[in-house]
Design a protein around this motif. Structure first.
Motif, PDB file in Angstrom:
ATOM      1  N   LEU A   7       0.860  -1.183   0.000  1.00  0.00           N
ATOM      2  CA  LEU A   7       0.000   0.000   0.000  1.00  0.00           C
ATOM      3  C   LEU A   7       0.895   1.229   0.000  1.00  0.00           C
ATOM      4  O   LEU A   7       1.426   1.628   1.031  1.00  0.00           O
ATOM      5  CB  LEU A   7      -0.914  -0.013   1.227  1.00  0.00           C
ATOM      6  CG  LEU A   7      -1.770   1.245   1.465  1.00  0.00           C
ATOM      7  CD1 LEU A   7      -2.674   1.504   0.277  1.00  0.00           C
ATOM      8  CD2 LEU A   7      -2.584   1.115   2.733  1.00  0.00           C
ATOM      9  N   SER A   8       1.120   1.812  -1.184  1.00  0.00           N
ATOM     10  CA  SER A   8       1.991   2.977  -1.285  1.00  0.00           C
ATOM     11  C   SER A   8       1.487   4.006  -2.292  1.00  0.00           C
ATOM     12  O   SER A   8       1.806   5.192  -2.165  1.00  0.00           O
ATOM     13  CB  SER A   8       3.417   2.538  -1.663  1.00  0.00           C
ATOM     14  OG  SER A   8       3.418   1.860  -2.909  1.00  0.00           O
ATOM     15  N   GLU A   9       0.700   3.578  -3.250  1.00  0.00           N
ATOM     16  CA  GLU A   9       0.254   4.497  -4.296  1.00  0.00           C
ATOM     17  C   GLU A   9      -0.801   5.446  -3.748  1.00  0.00           C
ATOM     18  O   GLU A   9      -1.771   5.023  -3.117  1.00  0.00           O
ATOM     19  CB  GLU A   9      -0.304   3.704  -5.486  1.00  0.00           C
ATOM     20  CG  GLU A   9      -0.654   4.575  -6.674  1.00  0.00           C
ATOM     21  CD  GLU A   9      -1.053   3.760  -7.895  1.00  0.00           C
ATOM     22  OE1 GLU A   9      -1.509   4.365  -8.879  1.00  0.00           O
ATOM     23  OE2 GLU A   9      -0.900   2.540  -7.851  1.00  0.00           O
ATOM     24  N   ASN A  10      -0.606   6.756  -3.979  1.00  0.00           N
ATOM     25  CA  ASN A  10      -1.499   7.812  -3.492  1.00  0.00           C
ATOM     26  C   ASN A  10      -1.547   7.869  -1.972  1.00  0.00           C
ATOM     27  O   ASN A  10      -2.512   8.367  -1.392  1.00  0.00           O
ATOM     28  CB  ASN A  10      -2.924   7.625  -4.050  1.00  0.00           C
ATOM     29  CG  ASN A  10      -2.972   7.785  -5.550  1.00  0.00           C
ATOM     30  OD1 ASN A  10      -2.075   8.376  -6.146  1.00  0.00           O
ATOM     31  ND2 ASN A  10      -3.994   7.252  -6.188  1.00  0.00           N
ATOM     32  N   VAL A  11      -0.532   7.354  -1.300  1.00  0.00           N
ATOM     33  CA  VAL A  11      -0.446   7.405   0.161  1.00  0.00           C
ATOM     34  C   VAL A  11       0.712   8.339   0.523  1.00  0.00           C
ATOM     35  O   VAL A  11       1.858   8.084   0.141  1.00  0.00           O
ATOM     36  CB  VAL A  11      -0.217   6.005   0.763  1.00  0.00           C
ATOM     37  CG1 VAL A  11      -0.126   6.096   2.276  1.00  0.00           C
ATOM     38  CG2 VAL A  11      -1.343   5.066   0.357  1.00  0.00           C
ATOM     39  N   SER A  60       1.564   9.316   3.784  1.00  0.00           N
ATOM     40  CA  SER A  60       2.169   9.120   5.105  1.00  0.00           C
ATOM     41  C   SER A  60       3.316   8.133   5.101  1.00  0.00           C
ATOM     42  O   SER A  60       4.148   8.133   6.007  1.00  0.00           O
ATOM     43  CB  SER A  60       1.099   8.642   6.090  1.00  0.00           C
ATOM     44  OG  SER A  60       0.600   7.371   5.695  1.00  0.00           O
ATOM     45  N   GLY A  61       3.402   7.229   4.095  1.00  0.00           N
ATOM     46  CA  GLY A  61       4.479   6.242   4.091  1.00  0.00           C
ATOM     47  C   GLY A  61       4.133   5.058   3.203  1.00  0.00           C
ATOM     48  O   GLY A  61       3.184   5.093   2.407  1.00  0.00           O
ATOM     49  N   ASP A  62       4.921   3.984   3.332  1.00  0.00           N
ATOM     50  CA  ASP A  62       4.708   2.746   2.577  1.00  0.00           C
ATOM     51  C   ASP A  62       4.360   1.638   3.567  1.00  0.00           C
ATOM     52  O   ASP A  62       5.037   1.455   4.589  1.00  0.00           O
ATOM     53  CB  ASP A  62       5.979   2.356   1.798  1.00  0.00           C
ATOM     54  CG  ASP A  62       6.342   3.410   0.763  1.00  0.00           C
ATOM     55  OD1 ASP A  62       5.430   4.139   0.352  1.00  0.00           O
ATOM     56  OD2 ASP A  62       7.512   3.492   0.386  1.00  0.00           O
ATOM     57  N   SER A  88       3.290  -7.825   9.310  1.00  0.00           N
ATOM     58  CA  SER A  88       3.092  -6.470   8.790  1.00  0.00           C
ATOM     59  C   SER A  88       4.303  -5.599   9.098  1.00  0.00           C
ATOM     60  O   SER A  88       4.969  -5.769  10.121  1.00  0.00           O
ATOM     61  CB  SER A  88       1.832  -5.841   9.395  1.00  0.00           C
ATOM     62  OG  SER A  88       0.693  -6.618   9.110  1.00  0.00           O
ATOM     63  N   ALA A  89       4.564  -4.665   8.173  1.00  0.00           N
ATOM     64  CA  ALA A  89       5.645  -3.693   8.356  1.00  0.00           C
ATOM     65  C   ALA A  89       5.259  -2.412   7.637  1.00  0.00           C
ATOM     66  O   ALA A  89       4.542  -2.443   6.629  1.00  0.00           O
ATOM     67  CB  ALA A  89       6.983  -4.220   7.825  1.00  0.00           C
ATOM     68  N   ALA A  90       5.736  -1.285   8.177  1.00  0.00           N
ATOM     69  CA  ALA A  90       5.434   0.015   7.568  1.00  0.00           C
ATOM     70  C   ALA A  90       6.632   0.936   7.747  1.00  0.00           C
ATOM     71  O   ALA A  90       7.348   0.855   8.747  1.00  0.00           O
ATOM     72  CB  ALA A  90       4.187   0.621   8.206  1.00  0.00           C
ATOM     73  N   PHE A  91       6.835   1.806   6.734  1.00  0.00           N
ATOM     74  CA  PHE A  91       7.884   2.814   6.778  1.00  0.00           C
ATOM     75  C   PHE A  91       7.187   4.168   6.704  1.00  0.00           C
ATOM     76  O   PHE A  91       6.727   4.588   5.641  1.00  0.00           O
ATOM     77  CB  PHE A  91       8.869   2.622   5.620  1.00  0.00           C
ATOM     78  CG  PHE A  91       9.504   1.260   5.601  1.00  0.00           C
ATOM     79  CD1 PHE A  91      10.634   0.996   6.347  1.00  0.00           C
ATOM     80  CD2 PHE A  91       8.950   0.225   4.852  1.00  0.00           C
ATOM     81  CE1 PHE A  91      11.223  -0.248   6.329  1.00  0.00           C
ATOM     82  CE2 PHE A  91       9.529  -1.029   4.836  1.00  0.00           C
ATOM     83  CZ  PHE A  91      10.668  -1.273   5.590  1.00  0.00           C
ATOM     84  N   VAL A  92       7.095   4.861   7.852  1.00  0.00           N
ATOM     85  CA  VAL A  92       6.199   6.003   8.011  1.00  0.00           C
ATOM     86  C   VAL A  92       7.010   7.295   8.036  1.00  0.00           C
ATOM     87  O   VAL A  92       8.069   7.374   8.676  1.00  0.00           O
ATOM     88  CB  VAL A  92       5.380   5.853   9.309  1.00  0.00           C
ATOM     89  CG1 VAL A  92       4.451   7.042   9.476  1.00  0.00           C
ATOM     90  CG2 VAL A  92       4.592   4.559   9.275  1.00  0.00           C
ATOM     91  N   ARG A 111      10.262   5.869   9.513  1.00  0.00           N
ATOM     92  CA  ARG A 111      10.241   5.182  10.810  1.00  0.00           C
ATOM     93  C   ARG A 111       9.555   3.822  10.663  1.00  0.00           C
ATOM     94  O   ARG A 111       8.485   3.711  10.073  1.00  0.00           O
ATOM     95  CB  ARG A 111       9.496   6.045  11.830  1.00  0.00           C
ATOM     96  CG  ARG A 111       9.395   5.429  13.226  1.00  0.00           C
ATOM     97  CD  ARG A 111       8.907   6.467  14.219  1.00  0.00           C
ATOM     98  NE  ARG A 111       7.630   7.025  13.823  1.00  0.00           N
ATOM     99  CZ  ARG A 111       6.452   6.534  14.232  1.00  0.00           C
ATOM    100  NH1 ARG A 111       6.416   5.509  15.049  1.00  0.00           N
ATOM    101  NH2 ARG A 111       5.330   7.102  13.832  1.00  0.00           N
ATOM    102  N   LEU A 112      10.173   2.789  11.213  1.00  0.00           N
ATOM    103  CA  LEU A 112       9.697   1.416  11.058  1.00  0.00           C
ATOM    104  C   LEU A 112       8.626   1.108  12.090  1.00  0.00           C
ATOM    105  O   LEU A 112       8.814   1.320  13.290  1.00  0.00           O
ATOM    106  CB  LEU A 112      10.858   0.426  11.204  1.00  0.00           C
ATOM    107  CG  LEU A 112      10.475  -1.068  11.194  1.00  0.00           C
ATOM    108  CD1 LEU A 112       9.880  -1.445   9.840  1.00  0.00           C
ATOM    109  CD2 LEU A 112      11.689  -1.926  11.507  1.00  0.00           C
TER     110      LEU A 112
END
Length: 726
Positions: free
Chosen positions: A118-122, A124-126, A138-142, A147-148
């Protein structure tokens, strides 16, 4: 391997590791999760299992010095492995129409292996959700600092975002480590056999090889098939559970095939139709793993082979990532709840643990050969068999629904309900069936019509390209037939260049592009043949002369145009072929994004006092107009001085501090650089005595922001990078 991935992994905590295969085996034995590298070759590891090797082979690690990086979360090694493999995009969804939680439930139930991005048109991050056999992490780079976030926090943040996410299916194969050859291996195996024979009761909690194989065989033969591949259970854990009392399975559990435990279940009392079992894989062990002490019997030769086959199937099923106790709860959602609360990831290949426990005994008994992993063709056949079983289950469910409807009709008649009402319901059902069939026919007709329109559009596009080529050919012939050039208007060189923009375009976008070249999928000549450097001017070029020659001839002979063409056609290959893809990562990765090249232009940026501007001879911009590269030119025969180079560096710094898109600043001279100019660049890009930066000729503005400085010499429209040394 992608340079951003290398940068991210390099920031993980490093751990000491031995060299060569000994170091790899030690990491595997310790259940290590992270990455290990030697030279340009990288490998990712999850719970001691090597999920992929990139930019080389596993043999590159033999006798090599290793560097190991421990991952801050187990999701990252598996995510980076899948991103490097690539996989196939199965679908794209908009979160407002299909929430991420809804897709997560479907993918988990279907035993999916791959990841959701989930990164397109977002803004705040990937956000990523990684699946292996339906089980997710789950993982996110915000934020701008990337920030992980991991676990439930990352998933909940992703589920609340609005954007477009892609579902990518990836085939992940466990990489087997080469065996370590030692001179005393036979003696060690014999000693292990003798020790095992003399002290059988010293480790009562560790199941024997025979018990593990028998339990694995029971699980294989008694477990109900899931909607995808067979449920795989770690043979060692199955044997341990068989030794302790197990709660009796309720009849409700039959509705959830994935809730089957490691203990065999007696299904004689179930009313549901039993699943079909392949006689070749069904086993009947001679002794239950949970038998009383002292009554364990040796399995027959056929049983041993079947047990080994069951172990292999468990190890290679996608569900090997799952907790074998995931279905013990009465609630059908208990498996998912336990998975969300888990803090560790089981081994990707459970057969490895049982193999280690029985390695000494296996050596003494003659070294039974380990089953090889099924080939891609075999895995495809297994998936086809799973789909056939799923269709058969759907047919059985349909027959049960029809039988239930008939039973309800009979019951209604017995209780005195109106036969006329039943007939009306039947008529409505028949009308609905007819309507469904009609809609299906209309859908098929529309699909055929759509395909015809697509084919027609492709034919028309091809015809348009042919006509455009013919027009260009006729124009060339017409210009050649006109003879000499007669200037109707003239412009000075500075004004002609400042009113010119170049555009990077391709004959066919689906063929060799700079993006294909960056990924190693197109040769230099293929890109040159497909790429067009078109120009657009703010004035009419018909009959226009610059320095007494036609405008286009002047443009193509200018140093600015030649440099722009060299950057988009040759520089990417020079960086890649000299092994500087990582050290010049910002420059290398930005090259495919060049869309427009402005000659003698201005870059504006905001400051505390307002908007400020800096002039450059050549400005490379992306589609949004952000500057990627800037360049200044020295077209005289005099050497480039320190003042010239310092002016470029200072102007580029001002732009880079306000716009992090700037990747490189070039200074191009047709003569040479004075030693003072080279020294000033070295001081600007040294980064300090204790700098750990791996990037060449890099002006560092912050921890993750900066730009490269390249000094280029031009000779007869041929360009050579002087700094950094490639």
């Amino acid at each position: 391997m992608d340079s951003q991935t290398i940068d991210a992994v390099s920031e993980w905590d490093s751990v000491p590791v031995e060299s060569g295969y000994e170091g790899l085996h030690r990491l595997a034995d310790d259940g290590f999760s992270g990455a290990v590298s030697t030279g340009m070759t990288w490998a990712f590891v999850l719970n001691g299992r090597f999920t992929g090797v990139f930019e080389g082979d596993i043999e590159d690690f033999e006798d090599a010095e290793l560097t190991a990086y421990r991952a801050p979360d187990p999701a990252l090694p598996l995510l980076f492995t899948m991103r490097e493999i690539g996989g196939e995009t199965r679908a794209s969804y908009y979160t407002n129409k299909t929430p991420l939680s809804e897709a997560d439930s479907t993918l988990s139930a279907g035993g999916f292996t791959g990841y959701v991005e989930l990164s397109e048109n977002v803004l705040s991050g990937d956000y990523y959700v990684v699946y292996y056999g339906g089980k997710s992490m789950s993982a996110a780079f915000v934020g701008s600092s990337e920030r992980l976030l991991t676990g439930d926090e990352a998933f909940e943040r992703a589920n609340d975002e609005v954007g477009i996410y892609e579902v990518k299916e990836v085939d992940v194969s466990i990489v087997e480590l080469p065996e370590i050859e030692t001179d005393d291996e036979p003696e060690a195996s014999a000693a292990a056999t003798e020790t095992s024979a003399e002290t059988p009761d010293e480790t009562p909690t560790e199941p024997s090889e025979e018990a593990s194989e028998a339990s694995a065989a029971e699980v294989e033969s008694s477990s109900e098939p899931s909607s995808t591949d067979s449920t795989a259970v770690d043979a060692t854990e199955a044997a341990s559970e068989a030794e302790s009392p197990q709660p009796e399975r309720s009849a409700d559990d039959s509705s959830n095939p994935e809730s089957a435990t490691a203990e065999p279940v007696d299904t004689d009392g179930d009313e549901t139709e039993p699943p079909e079992t392949d006689p070749a894989t069904t086993t009947e062990p001679k002794q239950d793993a949970g038998a009383p002490d002292g009554q364990t019997a040796e399995p027959t030769a056929a049983g041993a082979d079947q047990s080994a086959s069951a172990d292999q199937s468990a190890a290679e099923s996608p569900d090997a990532l799952a907790d074998p106790k995931a279905g013990d709860g009465d609630d059908p959602f208990s498996a998912e709840e336990k998975w969300r609360e888990a803090r560790s990831i089981p081994s990707l290949d459970p057969s490895e643990s049982s193999t280690k426990n029985g390695e000494a005994n296996g050596s003494a008994k003659g070294g039974q050969k380990q089953k090889e992993r099924p080939s891609k063709r075999q895995r495809k056949q297994q998936r086809q068999e799973a789909r056939q079983r799923r269709r058969k289950e759907e047919q059985q469910a349909k027959r049960r629904r029809e039988a239930a409807a008939a039973a309800a009709a009979e019951s209604a008649e017995e209780t005195g309900e109106s036969a006329e009402a039943i007939a009306k319901l039947k008529d409505k059902l028949e009308e609905a069936e007819e309507r469904r069939e009609k809609l299906a026919e209309e859908r098929d007709e529309l699909e055929v019509e759509r395909d015809e329109y697509r084919q027609r559009a492709e034919e028309l596009n091809a015809r348009v390209e042919e006509l455009e080529s013919e027009v260009e050919r006729l124009k060339t012939e017409l210009e050649a037939s006109n003879g000499g050039f007669v200037a109707e208007e003239s412009l000075p060189p500075e004004k002609a260049l400042s009113g010119t923009n170049l555009f990077v375009r391709y004959q066919r976008k689906g063929q060799a592009t700079l993006e294909h070249a960056r990924d190693g999928e197109a040769s230099r000549q293929e890109v040159i043949d497909n790429l067009r450097l078109e120009h657009h001017t703010t004035f009419d070029t018909g009959g226009l002369a610059v320095d007494g020659v036609p405008y286009e001839e002047f443009l193509h002979e200018s140093t600015e145009y030649a440099f722009a063409k060299w950057v988009v056609t040759d520089l990417l290959y020079e960086i890649g072929e000299t092994g500087n893809r990582s050290t010049l990562a910002d420059l290398f990765d930005a090259l495919p994004s060049v869309d427009r090249i402005e000659l003698h232009g201005v870059v504006g940026f905001e400051t505390n006092e307002g908007v400020d501007e800096r002039e450059f001879d050549v400005i490379f911009r992306d589609q949004m107009g952000d500057p990627l590269f800037v360049a200044d030119m020295n077209t005289s025969r005099n050497a480039a001085t320190q003042a010239m180079v310092s002016s470029l560096v200072n102007n580029a710094r001002s732009v880079a501090e306000s716009d992090d898109a700037l990747a490189t600043a070039f200074y191009v001279t047709e003569s040479f650089f004075e030693p003072e100019a080279l020294e000033s660049v070295a001081e600007e890009t040294s980064g300090g005595f204790l700098s750990r930066s791996k990037k060449k000729s890099f002006v560092k503005l912050s921890r993750k922001q900066g730009y490269h400085v390249c000094l280029v010499e031009a000779r007869n429209n041929e360009f050579h990078v002087n700094v950094p040394d490639l």
